[in-house]
Design an enzyme around this catalytic site. Structure first.
Site, PDB file in Angstrom:
ATOM      1  N   ALA A  67      41.958  34.652  32.788  1.00 10.60           N
ATOM      2  CA  ALA A  67      42.172  33.230  32.982  1.00 10.60           C
ATOM      3  C   ALA A  67      42.913  33.083  34.306  1.00 10.60           C
ATOM      4  O   ALA A  67      43.584  34.018  34.754  1.00 10.60           O
ATOM      5  CB  ALA A  67      43.003  32.673  31.845  1.00 10.60           C
ATOM      6  N   GLY A 112      41.021  36.859  29.735  1.00  8.23           N
ATOM      7  CA  GLY A 112      39.937  35.900  29.477  1.00  8.23           C
ATOM      8  C   GLY A 112      38.571  36.454  29.863  1.00  8.23           C
ATOM      9  O   GLY A 112      37.547  36.051  29.292  1.00  8.23           O
ATOM     10  N   GLU A 115      37.512  38.524  27.045  1.00  9.16           N
ATOM     11  CA  GLU A 115      37.191  37.591  25.945  1.00  9.16           C
ATOM     12  C   GLU A 115      35.828  36.931  26.167  1.00  9.16           C
ATOM     13  O   GLU A 115      35.058  36.742  25.226  1.00  9.16           O
ATOM     14  CB  GLU A 115      38.308  36.541  25.825  1.00  9.16           C
ATOM     15  CG  GLU A 115      39.601  37.139  25.264  1.00  9.16           C
ATOM     16  CD  GLU A 115      40.810  36.238  25.428  1.00  9.16           C
ATOM     17  OE1 GLU A 115      41.017  35.710  26.545  1.00  9.16           O
ATOM     18  OE2 GLU A 115      41.545  36.048  24.445  1.00  9.16           O
ATOM     19  N   GLU A 135      47.514  40.295  28.286  1.00 11.94           N
ATOM     20  CA  GLU A 135      48.312  39.070  28.100  1.00 11.94           C
ATOM     21  C   GLU A 135      49.773  39.349  27.813  1.00 11.94           C
ATOM     22  O   GLU A 135      50.662  38.620  28.262  1.00 11.94           O
ATOM     23  CB  GLU A 135      47.720  38.207  26.966  1.00 11.94           C
ATOM     24  CG  GLU A 135      46.453  37.464  27.339  1.00 11.94           C
ATOM     25  CD  GLU A 135      45.180  38.280  27.187  1.00 11.94           C
ATOM     26  OE1 GLU A 135      45.261  39.514  27.000  1.00 11.94           O
ATOM     27  OE2 GLU A 135      44.093  37.686  27.255  1.00 11.94           O
TER      28      GLU A 135
HETATM   29  N1  DAK Z   1      44.152  34.478  38.158  1.00  9.25           N
HETATM   30  C1  DAK Z   1      44.261  33.970  39.408  1.00  9.25           C
HETATM   31  N2  DAK Z   1      44.078  34.705  40.539  1.00  9.25           N
HETATM   32  C2  DAK Z   1      43.754  35.991  40.385  1.00  9.25           C
HETATM   33  C3  DAK Z   1      43.621  36.592  39.104  1.00  9.25           C
HETATM   34  C4  DAK Z   1      43.828  35.766  37.953  1.00  9.25           C
HETATM   35  N3  DAK Z   1      43.690  36.234  36.723  1.00  9.25           N
HETATM   36  N4  DAK Z   1      43.311  37.901  39.288  1.00  9.25           N
HETATM   37  C5  DAK Z   1      43.256  38.097  40.626  1.00  9.25           C
HETATM   38  N5  DAK Z   1      43.521  36.947  41.274  1.00  9.25           N
HETATM   39  C6  DAK Z   1      43.558  36.748  42.722  1.00  9.25           C
HETATM   40  C7  DAK Z   1      44.803  37.397  43.328  1.00  9.25           C
HETATM   41  O1  DAK Z   1      45.916  36.555  43.182  1.00  9.25           O
HETATM   42  C8  DAK Z   1      44.356  37.566  44.763  1.00  9.25           C
HETATM   43  O2  DAK Z   1      44.461  36.326  45.418  1.00  9.25           O
HETATM   44  P1  DAK Z   1      45.236  36.205  46.853  1.00  9.25           P
HETATM   45  O3  DAK Z   1      46.591  36.712  46.600  1.00  9.25           O
HETATM   46  O4  DAK Z   1      44.425  37.073  47.777  1.00  9.25           O
HETATM   47  O5  DAK Z   1      45.162  34.730  47.156  1.00  9.25           O
HETATM   48  C9  DAK Z   1      42.883  37.893  44.637  1.00  9.25           C
HETATM   49  O6  DAK Z   1      42.479  37.436  43.327  1.00  9.25           O
HETATM   50  C10 DAK Z   1      42.567  39.378  44.700  1.00  9.25           C
HETATM   51  O7  DAK Z   1      43.372  40.040  43.747  1.00  9.25           O
HETATM   52  P2  DAK Z   1      44.291  41.314  44.117  1.00  9.25           P
HETATM   53  O8  DAK Z   1      44.692  41.281  45.551  1.00  9.25           O
HETATM   54  O9  DAK Z   1      45.361  41.402  43.093  1.00  9.25           O
HETATM   55  O10 DAK Z   1      43.237  42.502  43.910  1.00  9.25           O
HETATM   56  P3  DAK Z   1      43.531  44.020  43.557  1.00  9.25           P
HETATM   57  O11 DAK Z   1      42.267  44.760  43.758  1.00  9.25           O
HETATM   58  O12 DAK Z   1      44.755  44.495  44.286  1.00  9.25           O
HETATM   59  O13 DAK Z   1      43.875  44.002  42.010  1.00  9.25           O
HETATM   60  C11 DAK Z   1      43.567  43.363  39.676  1.00  9.25           C
HETATM   61  C12 DAK Z   1      42.894  43.699  41.064  1.00  9.25           C
HETATM   62  C13 DAK Z   1      42.453  42.855  38.753  1.00  9.25           C
HETATM   63  C14 DAK Z   1      44.169  44.648  39.122  1.00  9.25           C
HETATM   64  C15 DAK Z   1      44.674  42.325  39.925  1.00  9.25           C
HETATM   65  O14 DAK Z   1      44.097  41.231  40.657  1.00  9.25           O
HETATM   66  C16 DAK Z   1      45.248  41.792  38.657  1.00  9.25           C
HETATM   67  O15 DAK Z   1      46.081  42.456  38.006  1.00  9.25           O
HETATM   68  N6  DAK Z   1      44.846  40.571  38.295  1.00  9.25           N
HETATM   69  C17 DAK Z   1      45.374  39.869  37.177  1.00  9.25           C
HETATM   70  C18 DAK Z   1      44.860  40.456  35.895  1.00  9.25           C
HETATM   71  C19 DAK Z   1      45.415  39.695  34.716  1.00  9.25           C
HETATM   72  O16 DAK Z   1      46.564  39.903  34.340  1.00  9.25           O
HETATM   73  N7  DAK Z   1      44.639  38.727  34.284  1.00  9.25           N
HETATM   74  C20 DAK Z   1      45.088  37.765  33.331  1.00  9.25           C
HETATM   75  C21 DAK Z   1      44.944  38.346  31.979  1.00  9.25           C
HETATM   76  S1  DAK Z   1      45.686  37.282  30.851  1.00  9.25           S
HETATM   77  C22 DAK Z   1      45.557  30.481  27.950  1.00  9.25           C
HETATM   78  C23 DAK Z   1      44.430  31.030  27.425  1.00  9.25           C
HETATM   79  C24 DAK Z   1      44.024  32.273  27.788  1.00  9.25           C
HETATM   80  C25 DAK Z   1      44.780  32.996  28.675  1.00  9.25           C
HETATM   81  C26 DAK Z   1      45.921  32.446  29.189  1.00  9.25           C
HETATM   82  C27 DAK Z   1      46.337  31.193  28.831  1.00  9.25           C
HETATM   83  N8  DAK Z   1      45.991  29.195  27.594  1.00  9.25           N
HETATM   84  C28 DAK Z   1      45.204  28.464  26.614  1.00  9.25           C
HETATM   85  C29 DAK Z   1      47.036  28.519  28.299  1.00  9.25           C
HETATM   86  C30 DAK Z   1      44.329  34.282  29.075  1.00  9.25           C
HETATM   87  C31 DAK Z   1      45.093  34.977  29.923  1.00  9.25           C
HETATM   88  C32 DAK Z   1      44.553  36.098  30.608  1.00  9.25           C
HETATM   89  O17 DAK Z   1      43.397  36.161  30.967  1.00  9.25           O
END
Ligand code: DAK
Length: 260
Positions: A67, A112, A115, A135
């Site tokens: 997400a 997400g 999911e 998460e």
């Molecule tokens: N959201 C927004 N931006 C994201 C992102 C994300 N999930 N994942 C990556 N990006 C963006 C980064 O911020 C970066 O943007 P800039 O800084 O260049 O502007 C760009 O994509 C490239 O990412 P990285 O520079 O970090 O790339 P790397 O190769 O170094 O790393 C990575 C890749 C996938 C390991 C890393 O990007 C990462 O850890 N990303 C986040 C993974 C994550 O934690 N995803 C979220 C999982 S929790 C909800 C319902 C559902 C959810 C939440 C709330 N509600 C109903 C409120 C679900 C939550 C989730 O999905």
């Protein structure tokens, strides 16, 4: 119809939906959900020629990296619950789609993203794909049914470990625990999904839709899946395609199904 965060492409009877936010690793923001809803709720039912859907991500790195963290960072409880239910609703549209939907997982499928892949009927992973539910690293539970579908797909033994540790797994491990159907050479995910969907496209479309419906009923606590299967089986016998399928068998020829 044109979309801002999705690219839609028809390849014969297959619709390929590419989530196209490569600058954010295809993270799911409101617009992506709005547009996925439009595709699965409004557009697909009108596209009679389509027999299968592939969902994939744009760019080299990610299917969907979760997400959009930047979008939900300031949410309160009421707003977050509403968003969660809304997202779950869109994923239910995919899970209940009348044609099979395959996730072609070409990179990170986190939170997400995992999911979304799990709401699809099958998952084909490229060799570099990565899966996880991180998460708890963000102080959250999964919000788009990760606690439910991961357990359905891989069982509680592996599901609880992944949900509590936030461990990211590679494609081979995802295959070993039953999260994905196949691991293929990186870049071959869409082509492999296409092969599977083209096989299914030869079958009787009404029987395919009813089979998906019956399988989903297994997980519906308010319905008796065994009874539902018997009802749908009965309804199939009233279709022209049932007559065509059985006649073709007797006449030793390939069936020509008409979706009627
Ligand atoms: N959201 C927004 N931006 C994201 C992102 C994300 N999930 N994942 C990556 N990006 C963006 C980064 O911020 C970066 O943007 P800039 O800084 O260049 O502007 C760009 O994509 C490239 O990412 P990285 O520079 O970090 O790339 P790397 O190769 O170094 O790393 C990575 C890749 C996938 C390991 C890393 O990007 C990462 O850890 N990303 C986040 C993974 C994550 O934690 N995803 C979220 C999982 S929790 C909800 C319902 C559902 C959810 C939440 C709330 N509600 C109903 C409120 C679900 C939550 C989730 O999905």
């Amino acid at each position: 119809m044109t979309f801002q965060s999705l690219i839609l492409e028809e390849n014969g009877p297959i619709l390929i939906v590419t989530i196209n936010r490569p600058e954010a690793l295809n993270a799911l923001n409101k617009m992506v959900f709005d547009e996925l809803e439009m595709v699965f709720r409004d557009e697909l039912p009108k596209m009679q020629q389509i027999r299968g859907v592939i969902i994939t991500g744009s760019g080299e790195k990610a299917f969907v990296a979760g997400a959009d963290i930047k979008e939900f960072a300031n949410f309160g409880a009421e707003q977050a619950t509403a968003l969660s239910l809304r997202g779950q609703g869109v994923l239910f549209l995919i899970e209940n789609c009348h044609v099979p939907v395959i996730a072609a997982v070409n990179g990170f499928a986190l939170g997400g993203g995992c999911e979304l892949a799990m709401a699809c009927h099958m998952r084909i992973a490229g060799a570099k794909a990565k899966f996880g539910q991180p998460e708890v690293n963000l102080g959250l539970t999964p919000g788009y049914a990760g606690t439910q579908r991961l357990i359905q797909l891989v069982g509680k033994t592996f599901g609880i470990e992944l949900l509590l540790t936030a461990r990211i797994i590679d494609a081979e491990e995802a295959f070993r625990i039953g999260l994905v159907n196949k691991v293929v050479e990186q870049g071959q995910e869409v082509a492999t999904a296409m092969e599977i969907l083209n096989v299914i496209a030869q079958k009787a479309p009404i029987a395919i839709a009813k089979t998906i419906h019956c399988i989903n009923t297994f997980y519906n606590k308010e319905k008796d899946g065994f009874y539902e299967e018997a009802v749908q089986f009965g309804l199939c016998t009233e279709t022209e395609d049932f007559k065509e399928g059985t006649t073709a068998f007797i006449e030793k020829r390939k069936a020509d199904f008409k979706n009627k």
